[in-house]
Write an enzyme that holds these catalytic residues in place. Structure first.
Site, short mmCIF file in Angstrom:
data_model
loop_
_atom_site.label_atom_id
_atom_site.label_comp_id
_atom_site.label_asym_id
_atom_site.label_seq_id
_atom_site.Cartn_x
_atom_site.Cartn_y
_atom_site.Cartn_z
N PHE A 129 0.85 -1.19 0.00
CA PHE A 129 0.00 0.00 0.00
C PHE A 129 0.89 1.24 0.00
O PHE A 129 1.74 1.39 0.88
CB PHE A 129 -0.94 0.05 1.21
N ASP A 214 9.13 2.48 1.75
CA ASP A 214 7.94 3.20 2.19
C ASP A 214 7.79 2.95 3.68
O ASP A 214 7.29 1.91 4.10
CB ASP A 214 6.71 2.71 1.41
N LYS A 243 2.64 9.54 8.51
CA LYS A 243 1.86 9.13 9.69
C LYS A 243 2.43 9.62 11.04
O LYS A 243 2.06 10.70 11.49
CB LYS A 243 1.67 7.62 9.67
C1 LIG Z 1 -0.90 5.22 5.03
C2 LIG Z 1 0.15 4.81 4.07
C3 LIG Z 1 0.40 5.53 2.89
C4 LIG Z 1 -0.47 6.69 2.46
O1 LIG Z 1 -0.43 7.76 3.35
P1 LIG Z 1 -1.53 8.94 3.21
O2 LIG Z 1 -1.09 9.91 4.25
O3 LIG Z 1 -2.86 8.32 3.49
O4 LIG Z 1 -1.45 9.47 1.84
C5 LIG Z 1 1.43 5.13 2.09
N1 LIG Z 1 2.21 4.08 2.41
C6 LIG Z 1 2.01 3.36 3.53
C7 LIG Z 1 2.91 2.21 3.85
C8 LIG Z 1 0.96 3.70 4.40
O5 LIG Z 1 0.74 2.96 5.49
#
Ligand SMILES: *Cc1c(COP(=O)(O)O)cnc(C)c1O
Length: 397
Positions: A129, A214, A243
């Site tokens: 994701f 990521d 986050k």
């Molecule tokens: C939450 C998340 C995103 C996206 O972040 P947003 O602030 O919602 O755009 C991307 N990569 C990972 C691994 C995430 O957990």
């Protein structure tokens, strides 16, 4: 009639008025133990005094000036992140998806300015994701998120998570980079096989690819180190963080080595809000806490304690819990009932958790969680399990 807020979320029927530490109070006056932390965002819990102070003090002085000017709070934050990571440079935005967009653009630009504009393909993994923008849904590769949104942005190939042979096969003269979450969050707290991240590093070095982590979910102490990559013994070339870094204030950061970032010169990228003094002040305060002596060790201790208690919970409720997984305070319970049912039952007991892929329920308590609160969460999950067991038995009868 469409809902006043676009109904893209299936929201639980509860809303909150205030929070303190790991606890939330709903608008109808009930107390909830928050083991979701707004999906790993409220790293220091709710209304942390140091964050409230940083935000309100900055709010009296200056909110926004634009990146047309120097922002000292941002330079300070960048220097601290550089000092505590592999990176040489940072770019500030407002979300995880934006931090990933910057990472993707940077990787392509790197090869373009190195004389290889044809190297623009990126390898990603199933279950990943990376966000909800058009580029990041293509990187995520989940058909559910792509369907109906027109032509899929080209430039991404997806292989099986943890399958090194598949990665090797996917590399072509047009490959630019590999993107991976050191632990998949939305995918279901999937930990890659031992040595996999190190193997990817070697493959990247061998083939001149950039390695992009990521760490939007895994970063900022979530796994018991400041960044999850530190456990692997290797480091990426580019990393997205979001986050937890703002502790609840929107902030996304793209971190990179000088080499990987060499194409991102004046005019190549931008953000109106990114790096504004409010976000910078709060993030510096988050770092003050997370980097304080003993903080990360304490996260590791709480992780160990939570894992022990969860193992007991699994043994007592074998019909409900199949497996406990994860690292640090990024934990998952694979349930034998639909994970949504477990999340709902837990809300009924006053505990917030978050559903993820592979029928996993995520436990993402704030990093300041105590043993007492972990015990309380276990008690609430036990009660939820008993109710689910009763319902299952009734259903079978
Ligand atoms: C939450 C998340 C995103 C996206 O972040 P947003 O602030 O919602 O755009 C991307 N990569 C990972 C691994 C995430 O957990």
């Amino acid at each position: 009639m469409i809902a006043p807020v676009l109904p893209t979320y299936a929201r639980a029927d509860v809303s909150f008025e205030r929070g303190e530490g790991a606890w939330l109070t709903s608008t109808d006056g009930k107390k909830y133990l928050d083991f979701g932390s707004g999906v790993a965002v409220n790293a220091l819990g709710h209304a942390h005094p140091a964050l409230v102070k940083a935000l309100t003090e900055q709010a009296q002085k200056l909110w926004h000036v634009s990146n047309l000017y120097k922002i000292p709070e941002g330079e300070k934050l960048a220097k601290r992140l550089i000092e505590h990571s592999f990176a040489d440079t940072a770019f500030f935005q407002n979300s995880g998806a934006e931090a990933m967009e910057c990472s993707i653009k940077m990787a392509r630009k790197y090869h373009a300015v190195s004389g290889h504009p044809e190297r623009n393909q990126i390898i990603t993994f199933d279950g990943a994701f990376h966000g909800r923008t058009l580029a990041t849904i293509a990187a995520t590769g989940n058909e559910k998120y792509l369907e109906g949104f027109g032509p899929r942005m080209p430039g991404f190939v997806q292989v099986k998570f943890g399958d090194l042979g598949a990665v090797k096969q996917a590399i072509t003269p047009e490959t630019a980079a590999i993107i991976i979450e050191p632990i998949q969050g939305e995918g279901g707290i999937r930990v890659p096989p031992p040595g996999f991240l190190r193997n990817l590093r070697e493959l990247c070095d061998l083939n001149g690819l950039l390695l992009i982590f990521d760490e939007v979910q895994t970063g900022v102490g979530r796994t018991g180190k400041l960044f999850a990559y530190e456990w692997s013994g290797i480091s990426p070339d580019i990393m997205a963080v979001a986050k937890g870094i703002g502790g609840g204030f929107p902030l996304g950061i793209c971190l990179a080595t000088a080499e990987a970032g060499k194409g991102m010169t004046a005019g190549t990228h931008g953000s109106t809000f990114g790096g504004n003094p409010l976000a910078m002040a709060v993030a510096n305060a988050v770092l003050d806490e997370v980097l304080a002596p003993g903080f990360l060790e304490r996260v590791q201790q709480m992780s160990l304690f939570a894992k022990q208690r969860l193992a007991e919970l699994k043994d007592t409720h074998k019909a409900i819990i199949a497996e406990v997984r994860g690292e640090g305070l990024l934990l998952g319970i694979k349930t034998l009932v639909p994970n949504g049912d477990f999340v709902k039952a837990a809300i009924g007991e006053g505990l917030l958790t978050v559903a993820a892929g592979e029928n996993v329920v995520r436990l993402l308590p704030p990093l300041i969680v105590t043993e007492v609160e972990i015990n309380e969460a276990i008690t609430k999950m036990s009660a939820a399990c008993r109710k689910l067991e009763a319902a299952t038995t009734k259903g079978a009868a």
